[in-house]
Enzyme design. Structure first.
Site, PDB file in Angstrom:
ATOM      1  N   TRP A  89      -9.084  -2.678   0.566  1.00 40.18           N
ATOM      2  CA  TRP A  89      -7.983  -2.073   0.896  1.00 40.18           C
ATOM      3  C   TRP A  89      -8.442  -0.346   0.932  1.00 40.18           C
ATOM      4  CZ3 TRP A  89      -5.524  -3.848   4.691  1.00 40.18           C
ATOM      5  CH2 TRP A  89      -5.081  -5.254   4.676  1.00 40.18           C
ATOM      6  N   ASP A 156      -1.963   3.922  -3.660  1.00 33.64           N
ATOM      7  CA  ASP A 156      -1.712   2.876  -2.886  1.00 33.64           C
ATOM      8  C   ASP A 156      -1.235   1.896  -3.701  1.00 33.64           C
ATOM      9  OD1 ASP A 156      -1.339   0.520  -1.218  1.00 33.64           O
ATOM     10  OD2 ASP A 156      -3.334   0.609  -0.251  1.00 33.64           O
ATOM     11  N   LYS A 180       5.639  -6.944  -0.432  1.00 35.06           N
ATOM     12  CA  LYS A 180       5.507  -7.577  -1.489  1.00 35.06           C
ATOM     13  C   LYS A 180       6.303  -7.589  -2.776  1.00 35.06           C
ATOM     14  CE  LYS A 180       0.500  -7.746  -0.277  1.00 35.06           C
ATOM     15  NZ  LYS A 180       0.448  -6.928   1.026  1.00 35.06           N
TER      16      LYS A 180
HETATM   17  C1  LIG Z   1      -3.266  -2.711  -1.366  1.00 36.13           C
HETATM   18  C2  LIG Z   1      -2.808  -2.941   0.006  1.00 36.13           C
HETATM   19  N1  LIG Z   1      -3.049  -1.715   0.670  1.00 36.13           N
HETATM   20  C3  LIG Z   1      -2.797  -1.795   2.053  1.00 36.13           C
HETATM   21  C4  LIG Z   1      -2.375  -3.162   2.573  1.00 36.13           C
HETATM   22  C5  LIG Z   1      -2.087  -3.064   4.064  1.00 36.13           C
HETATM   23  O1  LIG Z   1      -0.670  -3.182   4.493  1.00 36.13           O
HETATM   24  P1  LIG Z   1      -0.132  -3.280   5.815  1.00 36.13           P
HETATM   25  O2  LIG Z   1      -0.475  -4.608   6.481  1.00 36.13           O
HETATM   26  O3  LIG Z   1       1.628  -3.086   5.485  1.00 36.13           O
HETATM   27  O4  LIG Z   1      -0.644  -2.046   6.537  1.00 36.13           O
HETATM   28  C6  LIG Z   1      -2.282  -4.343   2.049  1.00 36.13           C
HETATM   29  C7  LIG Z   1      -1.910  -5.485   2.460  1.00 36.13           C
HETATM   30  O5  LIG Z   1      -1.874  -6.471   1.842  1.00 36.13           O
HETATM   31  C8  LIG Z   1      -2.358  -4.042   0.665  1.00 36.13           C
HETATM   32  O6  LIG Z   1      -2.541  -5.479  -0.210  1.00 36.13           O
END
Ligand SMILES: Cc1ncc(COP(=O)(O)O)c(C=O)c1O
Length: 344
Positions: A89, A156, A180
């Protein structure tokens, strides 16, 4: 999701607060919904003990939208954002930031497939901000100490927000997809220190400008009403449990039981450095693929789903988010012990 949150959400779909209307049909500019938004924002401020300059927003687009909305608002074309590269991510956030300015990857754990959190790195004092992912959902690592720096911290927190105590006032910007620990998919929690805004020279599209979302109370356009409502219910539930400190205690117990079991059974091998293990996402592999398949089949038969590792990394992953009860971890660990006795 906590059971009572799902039940309350289901009731509100049929009849919201005895109004005879569904949460799915009430107007977002009505006092009915305004009260939901106000309570959700107030609960975020209370549970996270935020400072006076920290503004709370509920926005569309998931955490992935924040990968570009953050640099769009905070990173001028000639400025540099410092980034920690410790998971898939974070890598995606780095890619998006490069569209808007310079990126300095101050440290990376790519050399060992993101199985540890780098330490001892330097964050240049002239960086516009320092971005990191507090919990690497796919790889199962977590940053347990907030990095020391004078540069504004951007984090994040999609997969560990509100799971353990933290000084949230130290952050310039926090974002998290709700799905989550905060509520249902479809909304994103963003918290920003308003003093960081309005400093970039580029023009911002209306829907991308944090200042306009703040001015309009996250109702610049139609907000994801139902998703915000589920967040409000989940935050209420969290407060009833005793808030973040109480959740932290339970989360530590859940993770300790699972890691202790994995460490004690030779059939199972946790993948990440011990000191960087995530409390939320526990990942492991097994001796060989045929055993993996057999274990997965037994988990399914025992009613445990979603235990397979992320498609990009394989193996197994148990996600121990706030709403998951201790009993679920006990069921999993009992199965692991029993499986080991039979196959080990
Ligand atoms: C740490 C992290 N950042 C970003 C995301 C992406 O999230 P989204 O699907 O809401 O764009 C996730 C998705 O699991 C994640 O775990």
């Amino acid at each position: 999701m906590p059971q009572e949150v799902m039940e309350n959400a289901a009731r509100a779909v049929v009849d919201f607060n005895n109004t005879g209307l569904s949460i799915l049909e009430i107007g977002h500019r009505t006092p009915l919904f305004q009260a939901v938004m106000d309570e959700a924002m107030a609960l975020v401020k209370e549970l996270m003990k935020l400072g006076a300059d920290q503004e709370v927003m509920f926005l569309h687009g998931g955490a992935s939208t924040q990968f570009f909305q953050v640099p769009m608002n905070l990173l001028d074309e000639k400025a540099t954002g410092a980034y920690l590269d410790c998971g898939i991510w974070g890598t995606k956030a780095i890619k998006e930031a490069r569209i808007f300015g310079n990126v300095d990857v101050v440290a990376s754990s790519k050399d060992r497939n993101y199985t540890y959190i780098p330490r001892g790195f330097k964050i240049p004092e002239d960086s516009a901000f320092f971005h990191y992912t507090s919990n690497n959902t796919i790889e199962g690592t977590e940053v347990h100490e907030i990095p020391q720096t004078n540069v504004p911290l951007v984090c994040d927190m999609s997969s560990d927000i509100l799971s353990h105590e933290m000084d949230f006032t130290r952050f310039g910007l926090i974002y998290a997809g709700a799905q989550k620990n905060i509520g249902a998919a479809g909304v994103n929690l963003v918290i920003v220190n308003k003093n960081l805004l309005g400093k970039v020279s580029r023009k911002l599209p209306t829907m991308m400008d944090y200042r306009l979302h703040i001015e309009n109370g996250s109702m610049l356009n139609t907000p994801p009403v139902f998703a915000v409502y589920v967040c409000m219910l989940t935050l209420r539930w969290l407060k009833q449990q005793g808030g973040v400190p109480a959740l932290e205690k339970i989360n530590e117990k859940k993770a300790a039981l699972l890691y202790d079991t994995l460490d004690a059974l030779p059939l199972f091998s946790p993948k990440v450095a011990k000191e960087d293990r995530s409390l939320m996402n526990v990942v492991w592999i097994m001796q060989d693929e045929s055993i993996e398949k057999a274990f997965l089949t037994e988990c399914k038969a025992a009613g445990m789903v979603g235990i397979k590792g992320h498609r990009t990394v394989g193996g197994f992953r148990a996600s121990l988010y706030n709403a998951l009860p201790m009993s679920s971890v006990e069921t999993l660990t009992e199965l692991m012990k029993d499986f080991s006795r039979r196959k080990g």
